[in-house]
Design a protein around this motif. Structure first.
Motif, PDB file in Angstrom:
ATOM      1  N   THR A   1      20.468  49.356  62.832  1.00  0.00           N
ATOM      2  CA  THR A   1      20.930  48.566  61.688  1.00  0.00           C
ATOM      3  C   THR A   1      20.204  49.005  60.426  1.00  0.00           C
ATOM      4  N   TYR A   2      20.857  48.745  59.302  1.00  0.00           N
ATOM      5  CA  TYR A   2      20.342  49.105  57.983  1.00  0.00           C
ATOM      6  C   TYR A   2      20.640  47.935  57.045  1.00  0.00           C
ATOM      7  N   GLY A   3      19.690  47.575  56.216  1.00  0.00           N
ATOM      8  CA  GLY A   3      19.898  46.456  55.312  1.00  0.00           C
ATOM      9  C   GLY A   3      19.691  45.131  56.022  1.00  0.00           C
ATOM     10  N   SER A   4      20.074  44.050  55.337  1.00  0.00           N
ATOM     11  CA  SER A   4      19.846  42.702  55.856  1.00  0.00           C
ATOM     12  C   SER A   4      21.131  41.897  55.874  1.00  0.00           C
ATOM     13  N   LEU A   5      21.261  41.067  56.894  1.00  0.00           N
ATOM     14  CA  LEU A   5      22.409  40.173  57.003  1.00  0.00           C
ATOM     15  C   LEU A   5      22.218  39.021  56.014  1.00  0.00           C
ATOM     16  N   ASN A   6      23.240  38.760  55.207  1.00  0.00           N
ATOM     17  CA  ASN A   6      23.104  37.674  54.239  1.00  0.00           C
ATOM     18  C   ASN A   6      23.317  36.312  54.891  1.00  0.00           C
ATOM     19  N   ALA A   7      23.094  35.254  54.120  1.00  0.00           N
ATOM     20  CA  ALA A   7      23.075  33.901  54.679  1.00  0.00           C
ATOM     21  C   ALA A   7      24.398  33.496  55.312  1.00  0.00           C
ATOM     22  N   ASP A   8      25.515  33.873  54.685  1.00  0.00           N
ATOM     23  CA  ASP A   8      26.805  33.470  55.254  1.00  0.00           C
ATOM     24  C   ASP A   8      27.432  34.547  56.137  1.00  0.00           C
ATOM     25  N   LYS A   9      26.658  35.585  56.431  1.00  0.00           N
ATOM     26  CA  LYS A   9      27.066  36.641  57.368  1.00  0.00           C
ATOM     27  C   LYS A   9      28.363  37.330  56.950  1.00  0.00           C
ATOM     28  N   SER A  10      28.494  37.519  55.643  1.00  0.00           N
ATOM     29  CA  SER A  10      29.744  38.077  55.112  1.00  0.00           C
ATOM     30  C   SER A  10      29.605  39.527  54.645  1.00  0.00           C
ATOM     31  N   ASN A  11      28.478  40.157  54.930  1.00  0.00           N
ATOM     32  CA  ASN A  11      28.247  41.507  54.382  1.00  0.00           C
ATOM     33  C   ASN A  11      28.091  42.569  55.472  1.00  0.00           C
ATOM     34  N   VAL A  12      28.794  42.376  56.585  1.00  0.00           N
ATOM     35  CA  VAL A  12      28.644  43.286  57.721  1.00  0.00           C
ATOM     36  C   VAL A  12      29.605  44.469  57.623  1.00  0.00           C
ATOM     37  N   ILE A  13      29.055  45.674  57.767  1.00  0.00           N
ATOM     38  CA  ILE A  13      29.850  46.890  57.905  1.00  0.00           C
ATOM     39  C   ILE A  13      29.515  47.512  59.253  1.00  0.00           C
TER      40      ILE A  13
ATOM     41  N   ASP B   1      23.184  61.586  63.564  1.00  0.00           N
ATOM     42  CA  ASP B   1      24.082  62.578  62.977  1.00  0.00           C
ATOM     43  C   ASP B   1      24.932  62.024  61.832  1.00  0.00           C
ATOM     44  N   ILE B   2      25.104  60.714  61.774  1.00  0.00           N
ATOM     45  CA  ILE B   2      26.011  60.143  60.773  1.00  0.00           C
ATOM     46  C   ILE B   2      25.333  59.213  59.781  1.00  0.00           C
ATOM     47  N   GLU B   3      24.063  58.903  59.989  1.00  0.00           N
ATOM     48  CA  GLU B   3      23.429  57.908  59.130  1.00  0.00           C
ATOM     49  C   GLU B   3      23.163  58.419  57.712  1.00  0.00           C
ATOM     50  N   PHE B   4      23.402  59.710  57.466  1.00  0.00           N
ATOM     51  CA  PHE B   4      23.236  60.225  56.101  1.00  0.00           C
ATOM     52  C   PHE B   4      24.185  59.540  55.123  1.00  0.00           C
ATOM     53  N   MET B   5      25.280  58.958  55.623  1.00  0.00           N
ATOM     54  CA  MET B   5      26.225  58.260  54.746  1.00  0.00           C
ATOM     55  C   MET B   5      25.705  56.895  54.296  1.00  0.00           C
ATOM     56  N   VAL B   6      24.648  56.417  54.930  1.00  0.00           N
ATOM     57  CA  VAL B   6      24.057  55.126  54.562  1.00  0.00           C
ATOM     58  C   VAL B   6      22.973  55.374  53.523  1.00  0.00           C
ATOM     59  N   ARG B   7      23.215  54.936  52.288  1.00  0.00           N
ATOM     60  CA  ARG B   7      22.216  55.162  51.230  1.00  0.00           C
ATOM     61  C   ARG B   7      22.485  54.203  50.077  1.00  0.00           C
ATOM     62  N   GLU B   8      21.434  53.848  49.381  1.00  0.00           N
ATOM     63  CA  GLU B   8      21.585  52.992  48.207  1.00  0.00           C
ATOM     64  C   GLU B   8      22.382  53.716  47.138  1.00  0.00           C
ATOM     65  N   GLY B   9      23.330  53.014  46.561  1.00  0.00           N
ATOM     66  CA  GLY B   9      24.205  53.599  45.564  1.00  0.00           C
ATOM     67  C   GLY B   9      25.463  54.190  46.157  1.00  0.00           C
ATOM     68  N   GLY B  10      25.471  54.411  47.461  1.00  0.00           N
ATOM     69  CA  GLY B  10      26.649  54.936  48.129  1.00  0.00           C
ATOM     70  C   GLY B  10      27.601  53.819  48.517  1.00  0.00           C
TER      71      GLY B  10
ATOM     72  N   GLU C   1      31.583  67.270  46.881  1.00  0.00           N
ATOM     73  CA  GLU C   1      32.863  66.791  46.354  1.00  0.00           C
ATOM     74  C   GLU C   1      33.586  65.907  47.359  1.00  0.00           C
ATOM     75  N   GLU C   2      33.543  66.286  48.619  1.00  0.00           N
ATOM     76  CA  GLU C   2      34.196  65.493  49.656  1.00  0.00           C
ATOM     77  C   GLU C   2      33.506  64.134  49.812  1.00  0.00           C
ATOM     78  N   ARG C   3      32.195  64.153  49.776  1.00  0.00           N
ATOM     79  CA  ARG C   3      31.458  62.891  49.907  1.00  0.00           C
ATOM     80  C   ARG C   3      31.761  61.972  48.727  1.00  0.00           C
ATOM     81  N   ASP C   4      31.775  62.516  47.531  1.00  0.00           N
ATOM     82  CA  ASP C   4      32.074  61.698  46.354  1.00  0.00           C
ATOM     83  C   ASP C   4      33.471  61.084  46.455  1.00  0.00           C
ATOM     84  N   PHE C   5      34.436  61.873  46.915  1.00  0.00           N
ATOM     85  CA  PHE C   5      35.812  61.380  47.048  1.00  0.00           C
ATOM     86  C   PHE C   5      35.875  60.243  48.069  1.00  0.00           C
ATOM     87  N   ILE C   6      35.240  60.433  49.202  1.00  0.00           N
ATOM     88  CA  ILE C   6      35.256  59.401  50.241  1.00  0.00           C
ATOM     89  C   ILE C   6      34.583  58.130  49.743  1.00  0.00           C
ATOM     90  N   GLU C   7      33.407  58.285  49.159  1.00  0.00           N
ATOM     91  CA  GLU C   7      32.654  57.102  48.740  1.00  0.00           C
ATOM     92  C   GLU C   7      33.345  56.363  47.605  1.00  0.00           C
TER      93      GLU C   7
END
Length: 344
Positions: A36-48, A60-69, A329-335
């Motif tokens: 897991t990454y980040g924190s669950l908010n009080a009403d549990k509405s921020n889950v990805i 292999d895939i956690e590089f997509m998890v980043r602040e600002g992304g 460029e691909e990452r920017d398009f996806i994000e």
């Protein structure tokens, strides 16, 4: 039940217990390795939820998890559940007798997402997910979430994935699978020793499908690490699959080929009904030059989706465009498009 994985230290294990599979088999002591990454908010509405792809582990895939992304851990509680068969979650390589070899109880996407849903409820009390985001086999899991739990998911982002493994895609996997099984180590449905030749052959077959003709024609694979095409095939593609247990690779190929959101008692094989039952806001992002998850497959699915957008990734990198490590460029398009989806 939750336990800490002692060896790796950066992921945890969810012990699901004995799970009755779609096939009728029971998987004893089934478990999901997750991070897991980040924190669950009080009403549990921020889950990805961000499930893994073929042979991938969360590393292999956690590089997509980043602040600002798009998958921003400062805003969202992001969970990566490792797909069964990847060597961390329940897999042939870590399942004990008698469920070994030809007795291994193969796991469908249907099974996988149901155990994921069980995990979310038992560990965090989460009943509704803001987004399920996934690439390739991860995208197919996102599609299954949308069809099987229409009231439990707000949005799905399917990157280079489809609702059903197409006939052409199945044939592609047949070639990959049989290159591995052709090794003399494969006898009567099991590997008697490590299939070095089969793994090397599998990597080379896969290399011809994962990237477009343009990448090879223009030698876009070149880098300081790869001075020749042979270097690239050996050092990248052969090595990619050599990291994994060959039985695990075959198990995930079974899951992939059987992928179909309508293959269950709810939809009885009616794909159009399964697609039209999805209520989640849906973003389909195929690779423009993907050779086996085709744009046309998603375009046909769009005819039955109620609230969806089709945005092909403008890239020559084929299937790899959806997993944009090192592809700015691909990452920017996806994000950019996933951020837009999250605001919808």
């Amino acid at each position: 039940m939750e336990t800490q994985a002692a060896a790796a230290g950066d992921f945890r294990l969810y012990r699901a217990g004995d799970i009755a599979l779609q096939s009728g088999r029971t998987f004893k002591d089934m478990f999901i390795a997750y991070k897991t990454y980040g924190s669950l908010n009080a009403d549990k509405s921020n889950v990805i939820l961000y499930p893994t792809s073929f042979s991938a582990q969360h590393y292999d895939i956690e590089f997509m998890v980043r602040e600002g992304g798009a998958l921003d851990p400062s805003k969202y509680f992001i969970i990566i559940p490792n797909l069964f068969g990847n060597g961390l979650s329940s897999s042939p390589s870590n399942t004990s007798w008698p469920n070994v070899g030809t007795r291994y109880p193969n796991v469908s996407y249907f099974d996988a997402v149901h155990v994921q849903k069980k995990m979310l409820l038992e560990l965090w009390g989460v009943e509704r997910v803001q987004l399920v985001y996934g690439w390739s086999m991860g995208g197919m899991q996102a599609y299954h979430w949308g069809a099987l739990f229409p009231d439990a998911v707000e949005r799905i982002a399917v990157v280079c994935g489809t609702a059903k493994c197409s006939p052409h895609n199945r044939v592609f996997i047949e070639g990959v699978k049989h290159s591995l099984m052709a090794d003399a180590a494969y006898q009567d449905g099991v590997f008697t020793h490590y299939p070095a030749r089969g793994v090397r052959a599998m990597g080379r077959v896969y290399a011809g499908w994962a990237l477009s003709q343009t990448v090879y024609r223009d030698e876009m694979w070149r880098s300081p690490a790869y001075g020749s095409l042979e270097d690239y095939l050996v050092l990248y593609w052969e090595t990619t699959f050599a990291r994994r247990d060959p039985s695990d690779l075959l198990a995930q190929m079974w899951t992939w080929q059987k992928g179909d959101i309508s293959d269950n008692t709810t939809y009885g094989g009616n794909l159009s009904q399964a697609l039209s039952s999805i209520r989640a806001k849906t973003l389909l992002m195929p690779g423009a030059q993907d050779l086996y998850f085709r744009v046309e497959d998603n375009r046909r699915e769009m005819e039955h989706l109620k609230n969806a957008a089709l945005k092909p990734i403008p890239s020559v990198w084929g299937h790899r465009a959806g997993n944009p490590a090192g592809l700015t460029e691909e990452r920017d398009f996806i994000e950019e498009n996933v951020k837009e989806l999250l605001l919808a």
